[in-house]
Scaffold this active site. Structure first.
Site, PDB file in Angstrom:
ATOM      1  N   LEU A 129     -44.317  13.370  -1.573  1.00 38.96           N
ATOM      2  CA  LEU A 129     -45.735  13.088  -1.399  1.00 38.96           C
ATOM      3  C   LEU A 129     -45.949  12.588   0.021  1.00 38.96           C
ATOM      4  O   LEU A 129     -45.131  11.825   0.547  1.00 38.96           O
ATOM      5  CB  LEU A 129     -46.209  12.022  -2.391  1.00 38.96           C
ATOM      6  N   ASP A 130     -47.062  12.995   0.638  1.00 38.25           N
ATOM      7  CA  ASP A 130     -47.398  12.470   1.957  1.00 38.25           C
ATOM      8  C   ASP A 130     -47.515  10.951   1.896  1.00 38.25           C
ATOM      9  O   ASP A 130     -47.837  10.387   0.847  1.00 38.25           O
ATOM     10  CB  ASP A 130     -48.733  13.045   2.445  1.00 38.25           C
ATOM     11  N   GLN A 131     -47.312  10.307   3.027  1.00 38.97           N
ATOM     12  CA  GLN A 131     -47.376   8.845   3.093  1.00 38.97           C
ATOM     13  C   GLN A 131     -48.719   8.315   2.579  1.00 38.97           C
ATOM     14  O   GLN A 131     -48.776   7.307   1.888  1.00 38.97           O
ATOM     15  CB  GLN A 131     -47.143   8.374   4.528  1.00 38.97           C
ATOM     16  N   THR A 133     -50.649   9.668   0.379  1.00 44.45           N
ATOM     17  CA  THR A 133     -50.921  10.104  -0.990  1.00 44.45           C
ATOM     18  C   THR A 133     -50.185   9.194  -1.965  1.00 44.45           C
ATOM     19  O   THR A 133     -49.019   8.892  -1.779  1.00 44.45           O
ATOM     20  CB  THR A 133     -50.446  11.561  -1.198  1.00 44.45           C
TER      21      THR A 133
END
EC number: 5.4.99.-
Length: 278
Positions: A129-131, A133
Site C-alpha cells: 500500500l502507498d504510504q 493509503t
C-alpha cells in the site's frame, strides 16, 4: 512450522505440491531434500502414496529469516491471523516496507515484532500500500504461503477493495478503467497513463454522491504503483487532497484512500475469507 489437512481422497503429496499448490521446482526439491513433510505421528510421509481425506500432514522446514528489524512493540492492528498468513491494518503515513537501512518504523517492522514475539522469524508482504493509503495488507508467514499468495495475486483471485472520495461526480455509477500506467519522465514519483506503460485495470462503483464529490468503491485487477490515484485522475476525478495528481488541497494536506476489504479462498484451510477494515 504448519499443518495441512488433506481435503481430497487419494491425493498424493506430489500432487498437492505440484498440481494443487503449483509450487516451483526449487521449493518442491527443497522440501523433499529436507524430509520436511511428515504424518501426524512424525512418520516420514511417502510422496507418491495416496492419502485419505482428513490425513494431517506436518510441514517442518527451515526458511531464511526475513530481514525486517522488529520494533520494540507491534503497534499495527491485526485483523486476521492463522498459521499461514496475517492481515494487518496499515495506518496512513506508514510505509509498507523499508526503503533503506534507516527505515525501521514501517508496517513490516511492526509485523516482525509480532512474529518474533510469537516465536517466528519469517514474514513477507504479498502486496503493498502507498504510504498515504491506509487499510488491509496481506502478509505470508512462511515461504510456501508466499509463493501461493503471490500466484493468487497474479491470477486475480485475491479481491482488494478500496474506498475513496473523488472530486466531482462521475457520469456513470460503475465502470472499468483499462489504461496502461508508466513513469512520468518529468517527475520522479508520479505515474501517468502511457501507451508504453504496464497493463492496469481498475473497476469502480459510485456508492454515494455529494454536490462536488462522490464516494467510490474500487477493485483492483492489477497492482501498479499509484494505480487508483492515476486512473481516477485520468478520468478527471482525482482523489480529494491528492495534490500529486492535481487534486485540490485539503486542510490536512492529505488524501483519503482506504483499503477496506480483502477477499479470497484460503489455499490451506479452504475457507472463504472476507476481512473488512473499519
Amino acid at each position: 512450522m504448519f499443518t495441512y489437512t488433506v481435503q481430497q481422497e487419494g491425493l498424493t503429496i506430489e500432487q498437492l505440491l505440484r498440481e494443487n499448490w503449483r509450487l516451483g521446482k526449487k521449493i518442491v526439491h527443497e522440501l523433499r531434500m529436507a524430509k520436511a513433510i511428515t504424518l501426524q505421528d512424525g512418520t516420514p510421509a511417502i510422496w507418491k502414496e495416496p492419502l485419505a481425506i482428513g490425513t494431517l500432514l506436518k510441514f517442518d522446514f527451515t526458511s531464511s529469516p526475513s530481514s525486517y528489524q522488529p520494533v520494540a512493540q507491534c503497534e499495527v492492528t491485526i485483523r486476521y491471523e492463522d498459521e499461514h498468513c496475517l492481515i494487518v491494518s496499515k495506518p496512513k503515513g506508514m510505509s509498507t516496507h523499508p526503503n533503506d537501512a534507516n527505515d525501521t518504523d514501517t508496517c513490516m517492522n511492526h509485523v516482525m515484532a509480532h512474529i518474533k514475539q510469537n516465536g517466528g522469524s519469517y514474514a513477507e508482504h504479498v502486496h503493498r500500500l502507498d504510504q498515504g493509503t491506509k487499510g488491509l495488507l496481506l502478509v505470508a508467514k512462511h515461504p510456501i504461503a508466499k509463493s501461493i499468495f503471490d500466484r493468487m495475486i497474479e491470477e486475480k483471485t485475491i479481491i482488494r477493495k478500496y474506498a475513496a472520495e473523488v472530486q466531482g461526480n462521475l457520469r456513470t455509477d460503475t465502470g472499468v478503467i483499462n489504461e496502461p500506467i508508466g513513469k512520468d519522465r518529468h517527475h520522479n514519483t508520479r505515474r501517468v497513463v502511457s501507451t508504453s506503460g504496464q497493463h492496469a485495470v481498475t473497476h469502480y462503483e459510485v456508492v454515494q454522491r455529494f454536490k462536488n464529490s462522490c464516494i467510490v468503491h474500487v477493485v483492483l485487477e492489477t497492482g501498479r504503483t499509484h494505480q487508483i490515484r492515476v486512473h481516477m485522475a485520468h478520468l478527471g476525478h482525482p482523489i480529494i487532497g491528492d495534490t500529486l495528481y492535481n487534486a485540490r488541497q485539503t486542510a490536512t494536506n492529505d488524501y483519503e484512500l482506504h483499503a477496506i476489504q480483502l477477499e479470497f479462498h484460503h489455499p490451506f484451510t479452504h475457507e472463504h475469507i472476507i476481512i473488512i477494515d473499519k
